[in-house]
Design a protein around this motif. Structure first.
Motif, PDB file in Angstrom:
ATOM      1  N   TRP A 163      -6.235  -1.541   2.969  1.00 28.17           N
ATOM      2  CA  TRP A 163      -5.211  -0.823   2.400  1.00 28.17           C
ATOM      3  C   TRP A 163      -5.054  -1.809   0.925  1.00 28.17           C
ATOM      4  CZ3 TRP A 163      -0.533   0.891   5.423  1.00 28.17           C
ATOM      5  CH2 TRP A 163      -0.739   1.879   6.618  1.00 28.17           C
ATOM      6  N   GLY A 188      -1.964  -1.177  -1.389  1.00 31.83           N
ATOM      7  CA  GLY A 188      -0.741  -0.347  -2.052  1.00 31.83           C
ATOM      8  C   GLY A 188      -0.576  -0.052  -3.227  1.00 31.83           C
ATOM      9  N   THR A 189      -1.075  -0.870  -4.204  1.00 33.74           N
ATOM     10  CA  THR A 189      -0.680  -0.483  -5.619  1.00 33.74           C
ATOM     11  C   THR A 189      -1.753   0.716  -5.978  1.00 33.74           C
ATOM     12  OG1 THR A 189      -2.550  -2.172  -6.242  1.00 33.74           O
ATOM     13  CG2 THR A 189      -0.369  -2.877  -6.348  1.00 33.74           C
ATOM     14  N   PRO A 194      -3.038   4.410  -6.570  1.00 34.99           N
ATOM     15  CA  PRO A 194      -2.575   5.750  -6.387  1.00 34.99           C
ATOM     16  C   PRO A 194      -3.655   6.338  -5.656  1.00 34.99           C
ATOM     17  CG  PRO A 194      -2.794   5.389  -8.796  1.00 34.99           C
ATOM     18  CD  PRO A 194      -2.998   4.096  -8.063  1.00 34.99           C
ATOM     19  N   GLU A 196      -3.080   6.074  -2.204  1.00 33.35           N
ATOM     20  CA  GLU A 196      -2.184   7.213  -1.371  1.00 33.35           C
ATOM     21  C   GLU A 196      -2.641   8.496  -1.313  1.00 33.35           C
ATOM     22  OE1 GLU A 196       1.320   7.779  -4.030  1.00 33.35           O
ATOM     23  OE2 GLU A 196       1.723   9.445  -2.666  1.00 33.35           O
ATOM     24  N   VAL A 255       6.695  17.460   2.618  1.00 35.29           N
ATOM     25  CA  VAL A 255       7.024  15.900   1.997  1.00 35.29           C
ATOM     26  C   VAL A 255       5.458  15.279   1.900  1.00 35.29           C
ATOM     27  CG1 VAL A 255       7.714  13.718   2.809  1.00 35.29           C
ATOM     28  CG2 VAL A 255       9.040  15.562   3.096  1.00 35.29           C
ATOM     29  N   LEU A 315       4.322  14.353  -2.300  1.00 36.37           N
ATOM     30  CA  LEU A 315       3.783  12.942  -2.394  1.00 36.37           C
ATOM     31  C   LEU A 315       2.472  12.924  -3.227  1.00 36.37           C
ATOM     32  CD1 LEU A 315       4.823  10.860   0.684  1.00 36.37           C
ATOM     33  CD2 LEU A 315       5.870  10.871  -1.600  1.00 36.37           C
ATOM     34  N   THR A 356      -0.660  10.749 -11.070  1.00 40.45           N
ATOM     35  CA  THR A 356      -0.810   9.223 -11.382  1.00 40.45           C
ATOM     36  C   THR A 356      -2.078   8.556 -11.686  1.00 40.45           C
ATOM     37  OG1 THR A 356       1.159   9.199  -9.611  1.00 40.45           O
ATOM     38  CG2 THR A 356       0.580   7.136 -10.770  1.00 40.45           C
ATOM     39  N   VAL A 364      -3.155   7.967 -15.198  1.00 39.98           N
ATOM     40  CA  VAL A 364      -2.218   7.020 -16.063  1.00 39.98           C
ATOM     41  C   VAL A 364      -2.643   5.754 -16.347  1.00 39.98           C
ATOM     42  CG1 VAL A 364      -0.012   5.907 -16.032  1.00 39.98           C
ATOM     43  CG2 VAL A 364       0.112   8.222 -15.343  1.00 39.98           C
ATOM     44  N   ILE A 365      -3.544   5.202 -15.242  1.00 39.96           N
ATOM     45  CA  ILE A 365      -4.013   3.915 -15.303  1.00 39.96           C
ATOM     46  C   ILE A 365      -5.199   3.847 -16.383  1.00 39.96           C
ATOM     47  CG2 ILE A 365      -5.874   3.864 -13.818  1.00 39.96           C
ATOM     48  CD1 ILE A 365      -4.997   1.128 -12.818  1.00 39.96           C
ATOM     49  N   HIS A 392       6.153  -1.874   6.923  1.00 40.93           N
ATOM     50  CA  HIS A 392       5.220  -1.440   5.624  1.00 40.93           C
ATOM     51  C   HIS A 392       5.954  -2.178   4.522  1.00 40.93           C
ATOM     52  CE1 HIS A 392       2.203   0.896   7.429  1.00 40.93           C
ATOM     53  NE2 HIS A 392       3.236   1.520   8.254  1.00 40.93           N
ATOM     54  N   SER A 415       2.507  -5.234  -1.538  1.00 42.89           N
ATOM     55  CA  SER A 415       1.300  -6.027  -1.792  1.00 42.89           C
ATOM     56  C   SER A 415       1.328  -6.857  -3.291  1.00 42.89           C
ATOM     57  CB  SER A 415       0.013  -5.396  -1.646  1.00 42.89           C
ATOM     58  OG  SER A 415       0.045  -4.186  -2.665  1.00 42.89           O
ATOM     59  N   THR A 474       1.391   2.358 -13.681  1.00 44.99           N
ATOM     60  CA  THR A 474       0.995   3.000 -12.682  1.00 44.99           C
ATOM     61  C   THR A 474       1.653   2.350 -11.636  1.00 44.99           C
ATOM     62  OG1 THR A 474      -1.098   3.354 -13.661  1.00 44.99           O
ATOM     63  CG2 THR A 474      -0.925   3.472 -11.338  1.00 44.99           C
ATOM     64  N   GLU A 475       1.589   1.005 -11.420  1.00 53.12           N
ATOM     65  CA  GLU A 475       2.276   0.113 -10.410  1.00 53.12           C
ATOM     66  C   GLU A 475       3.861   0.642 -10.285  1.00 53.12           C
ATOM     67  OE1 GLU A 475       1.091  -3.753 -10.046  1.00 53.12           O
ATOM     68  OE2 GLU A 475      -1.099  -3.235  -9.647  1.00 53.12           O
ATOM     69  N   ILE A 490       5.241   3.226 -10.991  1.00 53.37           N
ATOM     70  CA  ILE A 490       5.327   4.510 -10.545  1.00 53.37           C
ATOM     71  C   ILE A 490       5.190   4.529  -9.049  1.00 53.37           C
ATOM     72  CG2 ILE A 490       4.533   7.069 -10.357  1.00 53.37           C
ATOM     73  CD1 ILE A 490       3.898   6.525 -13.281  1.00 53.37           C
ATOM     74  N   GLN A 491       4.056   4.023  -8.698  1.00 52.45           N
ATOM     75  CA  GLN A 491       3.833   3.869  -7.332  1.00 52.45           C
ATOM     76  C   GLN A 491       4.863   3.298  -6.314  1.00 52.45           C
ATOM     77  OE1 GLN A 491       1.423   6.035  -7.030  1.00 52.45           O
ATOM     78  NE2 GLN A 491       0.855   4.758  -5.157  1.00 52.45           N
ATOM     79  N   HIS A 492       5.286   2.171  -6.958  1.00 57.34           N
ATOM     80  CA  HIS A 492       6.620   1.307  -6.143  1.00 57.34           C
ATOM     81  C   HIS A 492       7.717   2.207  -6.083  1.00 57.34           C
ATOM     82  CE1 HIS A 492       3.821  -2.637  -6.494  1.00 57.34           C
ATOM     83  NE2 HIS A 492       3.613  -1.962  -5.623  1.00 57.34           N
ATOM     84  N   ILE A 511       7.928   5.584  -6.109  1.00 56.81           N
ATOM     85  CA  ILE A 511       7.951   6.633  -5.163  1.00 56.81           C
ATOM     86  C   ILE A 511       7.989   6.027  -3.871  1.00 56.81           C
ATOM     87  CG2 ILE A 511       6.302   8.394  -4.288  1.00 56.81           C
ATOM     88  CD1 ILE A 511       5.405   8.672  -6.961  1.00 56.81           C
ATOM     89  N   PHE A 512       7.606   4.760  -3.616  1.00 54.43           N
ATOM     90  CA  PHE A 512       7.451   4.476  -2.236  1.00 54.43           C
ATOM     91  C   PHE A 512       8.228   3.063  -1.984  1.00 54.43           C
ATOM     92  CE2 PHE A 512       3.639   6.735  -2.290  1.00 54.43           C
ATOM     93  CZ  PHE A 512       3.558   7.108  -1.075  1.00 54.43           C
ATOM     94  N   PRO A 554      10.585   8.995   0.461  1.00 51.08           N
ATOM     95  CA  PRO A 554       9.878  10.119   1.116  1.00 51.08           C
ATOM     96  C   PRO A 554      10.660  10.370   2.536  1.00 51.08           C
ATOM     97  CG  PRO A 554       8.396   8.548   0.605  1.00 51.08           C
ATOM     98  CD  PRO A 554       9.655   7.855   0.066  1.00 51.08           C
ATOM     99  N   LEU A 586      13.725  12.676   1.478  1.00 53.95           N
ATOM    100  CA  LEU A 586      13.134  13.943   1.147  1.00 53.95           C
ATOM    101  C   LEU A 586      12.931  14.800   2.581  1.00 53.95           C
ATOM    102  CD1 LEU A 586      12.253  16.271  -0.769  1.00 53.95           C
ATOM    103  CD2 LEU A 586       9.919  15.169  -0.694  1.00 53.95           C
TER     104      LEU A 586
END
Lengths: 414, 299
Positions: A125, A127-128, A130, A133, A198, A202, A209, A212-213, B27, B31, B262-263, B265-267, B269-270, B276, B279
């Protein structure tokens, strides 16, 4: 009106001249696909160190996901907002989404350098990322779509499971399995339906996203921190046009009468949805001041203008016109324009906007890449045709109820 | 679906929200990248000292067991007519640029992975195959990589290369800061072989001081800029030059870390899975209300 409609298997001939052409195109794609697996990505594609992603990602994956949005927008409309009038679009939209996501997964598979490690994100995994995800959501959502389709399979085969010969001992267990699943799902289906919506919001947004990087490598006309929001809004806006587009093509191809009342109703919702998308796109442009790049004439600025004018503004105006909403042809044209607009947006975002700093040449897809993409789309259409013949997906007028419907019309209410 | 009654809905919904509440804790551990080691290493490249002998290219190929084509000849200076980029068979290359101060002394620039302090590849990789190590090196783990090439999209310096012509086990190829040699207390191969000491290996913070000192002592020789000190949040490899870096094909980059927004945005959303789940609950509520309304109408 809706009382007279009931999903049924279509009784049509599978092989037509059009189908034969599609089979040829699919075969052509498979030849190049075989070469890709035998000799590597470099042999078939025009990808290089500067252009790591091509149309297999921009069209097959990114646009594929966007154009399968009809699945979750119609589920939201039919199941969550609970508009019963739109029930007849649910199964066709579900089928398209299910087949669409299956093909997205396939497209990712063939584009991966190490395709046999496609399951790695399940255990490693990050998590950073996109992409992580998107990958997880797409995997789970595809499963949810299969689960949502199970009742259709159950409806078709319960009491009719009929394996021949040595497999006949399977008849009973399969039948009871279908019955158990169907009974369990009847009570729990809403979990999956909400989860599907949902998960879609997502990953539709996270797909935005992704780029974007790339930072300075992306042209400022597209590079914005609200890319995920724009991706989500455009996916929501393209959902119903995609349903309309498919319904009209299916009606023509299967020689059915399109349900214009339902389709006009869907079309009525597209205008505002497109308007919201356009407002955010233009607003973002105004705030970041990127309109200055439109004064330069280059590939990027021209593509941006086509994307926004042909793909958003013109269909936006059309969907607000009563004449368009009532005409089969114009509704089809308007829906097609929205689809082209979203397709162009994804291609622009992933390919046109991406200008790597040390490119010796620009990227254009190879014959192999184009063949594989066209082959995939052909197989998708072929499978859709097979599925509507095997399973009760498309709603047909129910002969037993037609008389009742006539009285209802005479009553004047509906 | 229509046959599903309200009690079923409520029963399952209660079970679901109860189990959903227990998800976030497992979760929740975001990270967060390990804090950067203060003593991380780096290399200072002085492009005014480099003579373009390309011994580093040869040493790098040898240290990484990369194919040395028969045409590979470090004495062939015609190669400078074209600008080259690191690729899957050469993890570092030297390019030559005209020197406006002295036509007889061209500027030579060694190119390789910059080993960012906040690497975009580490942030982007779908399976976390890249690692930023304590000693500053950013390395790739072939046992995890799935070959999606998102690192190549993300890298602001366009460094990771991919073996497009391999059907099985294609690798992402990039400078690994001689991670193995460093663990054996050896210098990176390019630094060790450099005959003019254009490459200085040391702690990044010391290198910055050395670089500032050189600029101070010889202001006529250097422009007052250390490339890599602040670019994309800082890089392990630092460059000095006698002319503008944009003339030497260095990308003009901001000082924000390469993963950019980016990070965030990710953090966002999550954030502990709250958006989530919220929603989900909202949609569940809407569904319940609409169904109830509908069933009341039918009565």
């Amino acid at each position: 009106m809706e009382f007279s409609m009931k999903p049924a298997q279509l009784k049509i001939k599978y092989l037509t001249p059009g189908v034969a052409v599609l089979i040829l195109l699919a075969f052509n794609g498979f030849v190049f696909l075989a070469l890709r697996f035998l000799y590597g990505l470099g042999y078939v594609t025009n990808l290089d160190l500067q252009h790591p992603w091509g149309i297999w990602i921009a069209i097959d994956v990114a646009s594929g996901v966007a154009l399968a949005a009809g699945g979750f927008t119609s589920a939201a409309l039919g199941h969550i907002i609970y508009k019963e009038d739109y029930k007849i679009i649910l199964r066709p939209a579900l089928l398209t989404a299910m087949l669409g996501y299956t093909f997205v997964a396939f497209a990712v598979f063939i584009d991966l350098g190490r395709y046999y490690y496609i399951w790695h994100p399940l255990i490693y995994w990050n998590g950073t990322s996109p992409l992580f995800e998107v990958g997880m959501c797409v995997m789970i959502y595809a499963t949810v779509l299969y689960i949502e389709f199970l009742p259709v399979v159950a409806e078709r085969f319960i009491g009719k499971v009929n394996f021949k010969g040595i497999f006949s001992f399977l008849n009973k267990p399969v039948d009871s399995l279908l019955r158990t699943l169907n009974r369990g799902l009847r009570k729990t289906m809403f979990i999956f339906i909400i989860a599907g919506v949902v998960l879609s919001t997502l990953h539709q947004s996270s797909l935005g996203t992704l780029m974007v990087i790339a930072g300075e490598k992306m042209h400022p006309l597209w590079q914005t921190p609200i890319l995920p929001l724009l991706f989500l809004l455009s996916a929501i806006a393209v959902g119903f046009p995609m349903v309309i587009f498919e319904s009209l093509i299916a009606a023509r191809s299967f020689k059915l009468k399109p349900e214009m009342e339902v389709l006009s109703g869907l079309g009525r919702m597209v205008g505002p949805l497109l308007g919201i998308y356009l407002a955010f796109k233009i607003g973002d442009m105004a705030i970041r001041g990127t309109y200055v790049y439109l004064t330069e004439v280059n590939t990027q600025s021209v593509m941006f203008m086509i994307e926004v004018i042909v793909g958003v503004i013109i269909p936006l105006r059309m969907f607000f016109s009563e004449k368009v909403l009532r005409s089969k042809l114009w509704l089809f044209v308007a829906s097609t324009l929205v689809i082209i607009g979203v397709l162009l947006n994804r291609i622009n975002d992933f390919l046109v906007a991406y200008s790597p700093p040390y490119a010796f040449q620009s990227y254009f897809p190879s014959i192999g890449e184009i063949s594989v993409t066209i082959g995939f789309i052909s197989v998708l259409v072929l499978l859709y045709r097979a599925f509507v013949m095997i399973f009760p997906v498309i709603s047909l007028p129910d002969k037993k109820l037609i008389t009742q419907a006539k009285y209802a019309v005479r009553g004047g209410a509906k | 679906m229509a046959t599903q009654n309200r009690r079923d809905f409520l029963k399952t919904a209660t079970f679901l929200s109860a189990s959903a509440l227990s998800i976030p804790t497992t979760h929740a551990k975001a990270s967060e990248p390990e804090a950067l080691n203060e003593n991380r290493m780096g290399v200072l490249v002085d492009t005014t000292v480099c003579i373009g002998c390309r011994n580093c290219e040869a040493a790098c190929k040898e240290a990484h067991n990369l194919p040395m084509e028969t045409s590979f000849n470090i004495n062939n200076r015609d190669i400078f007519k074209l600008k080259r980029r690191p690729d899957e068979t050469s993890l570092t290359v030297v390019n030559e640029y005209p020197n406006p101060k002295n036509k007889l002394l061209p500027t030579d620039v060694k190119v390789q992975c910059m080993h960012c302090d906040h690497p975009a590849c580490v942030s982007a990789c779908i399976v976390g195959a890249f690692t930023k190590h304590k000693n500053g090196a950013v390395t790739w783990d072939g046992s995890k990589c799935i070959g999606c090439r998102y690192c190549m999209v993300a890298c602001p310096f366009q460094i990771p290369a991919f073996e497009y012509n391999k059907a099985i086990q294609p690798r992402i190829m990039k400078c690994d800061f001689c991670f193995e040699r460093q663990s054996e207390n050896k210098l990176p191969a390019c630094v060790e072989i450099c005959p003019t000491e254009a490459l200085t290996f040391g702690k990044r913070k010391d290198l910055l001081e050395i670089a500032r000192d050189r600029i101070k002592r010889r202001p006529e020789r250097y422009i007052n800029y250390i490339y890599g000190e602040h670019e994309v949040g800082g890089t392990s490899w630092l460059y000095l030059a006698g002319q503008k870096f944009s003339n030497l094909d260095f990308p003009v980059l901001g000082t924000e870390p390469a993963p950019g927004v980016t990070e965030s945005i990710q953090h966002g959303i999550f954030a502990y899975f709250i958006p989530p789940i919220a929603l989900y609950a909202l949609l569940g509520g809407v569904m319940w209300i609409n169904r109830r309304k509908n069933s009341e109408e039918e009565k």
